[in-house]
Design a protein around this motif. Structure first.
Motif, PDB file in Angstrom:
ATOM      1  N   VAL A 105      25.288  43.594  39.208  1.00  0.00           N
ATOM      2  CA  VAL A 105      26.532  44.006  38.971  1.00  0.00           C
ATOM      3  C   VAL A 105      27.164  44.530  37.676  1.00  0.00           C
ATOM      4  O   VAL A 105      27.485  45.870  37.391  1.00  0.00           O
ATOM      5  N   ARG A 106      26.829  43.848  36.563  1.00  0.00           N
ATOM      6  CA  ARG A 106      27.218  44.104  35.322  1.00  0.00           C
ATOM      7  C   ARG A 106      26.438  45.733  34.732  1.00  0.00           C
ATOM      8  O   ARG A 106      26.947  46.597  34.493  1.00  0.00           O
ATOM      9  N   ARG A 123      27.758  48.787  37.044  1.00  0.00           N
ATOM     10  CA  ARG A 123      28.930  48.945  36.399  1.00  0.00           C
ATOM     11  C   ARG A 123      28.959  49.648  34.922  1.00  0.00           C
ATOM     12  O   ARG A 123      30.060  50.436  34.506  1.00  0.00           O
ATOM     13  N   ARG A 124      27.860  49.841  34.178  1.00  0.00           N
ATOM     14  CA  ARG A 124      27.560  50.356  33.151  1.00  0.00           C
ATOM     15  C   ARG A 124      27.644  51.907  33.375  1.00  0.00           C
ATOM     16  O   ARG A 124      27.832  52.721  32.328  1.00  0.00           O
ATOM     17  N   LEU A 128      30.171  45.322  44.227  1.00  0.00           N
ATOM     18  CA  LEU A 128      29.418  46.577  43.963  1.00  0.00           C
ATOM     19  C   LEU A 128      30.505  47.706  44.944  1.00  0.00           C
ATOM     20  O   LEU A 128      30.549  48.910  44.512  1.00  0.00           O
ATOM     21  N   SER A 177      32.875  49.498  42.933  1.00  0.00           N
ATOM     22  CA  SER A 177      32.201  50.105  41.674  1.00  0.00           C
ATOM     23  C   SER A 177      32.001  51.487  42.134  1.00  0.00           C
ATOM     24  O   SER A 177      31.455  52.168  41.018  1.00  0.00           O
TER      25      SER A 177
END
Length: 85
Positions: free
Chosen positions: A19-20, A23-24, A70, A73
């Motif tokens: 997830v991190r 999201r970039r 997500l 996102s």
């Protein structure tokens, strides 16, 4: 080319890492493999209580730690596959 392996401890931690990274921003292909699930199947059998309990836990983790975050996102495609039938 362009492959960057990222280390994680548990499947839950790996889901959070995915997830991190998603999201970039920008196009990317992220893959999370749960080798422990495969090992349980070999050790106890695909229909064993151990495998069924882990399958439930994995699907709960996918829903709570991947799908829900997500979904917020933006432009993300989540594919789930297995290496066994």
């Amino acid at each position: 080319r362009g492959v960057v392996p990222l280390a994680f401890g548990s499947f839950d931690e790996g889901a959070d890492l995915i997830v991190r990274e998603a999201r970039r921003g920008g196009p990317r292909y992220l893959r999370l493999y749960h080798e422990g699930f495969d090992a349980l199947g070999h050790e106890f059998g695909q229909s064993s209580a151990e495998v069924l309990a882990e399958a439930k836990r994995v699907f709960d983790t996918i829903e709570e730690r991947l799908v829900k975050p997500l979904r917020r996102s933006g432009d993300v495609l989540l594919m789930i596959h297995a290496d066994h039938g």
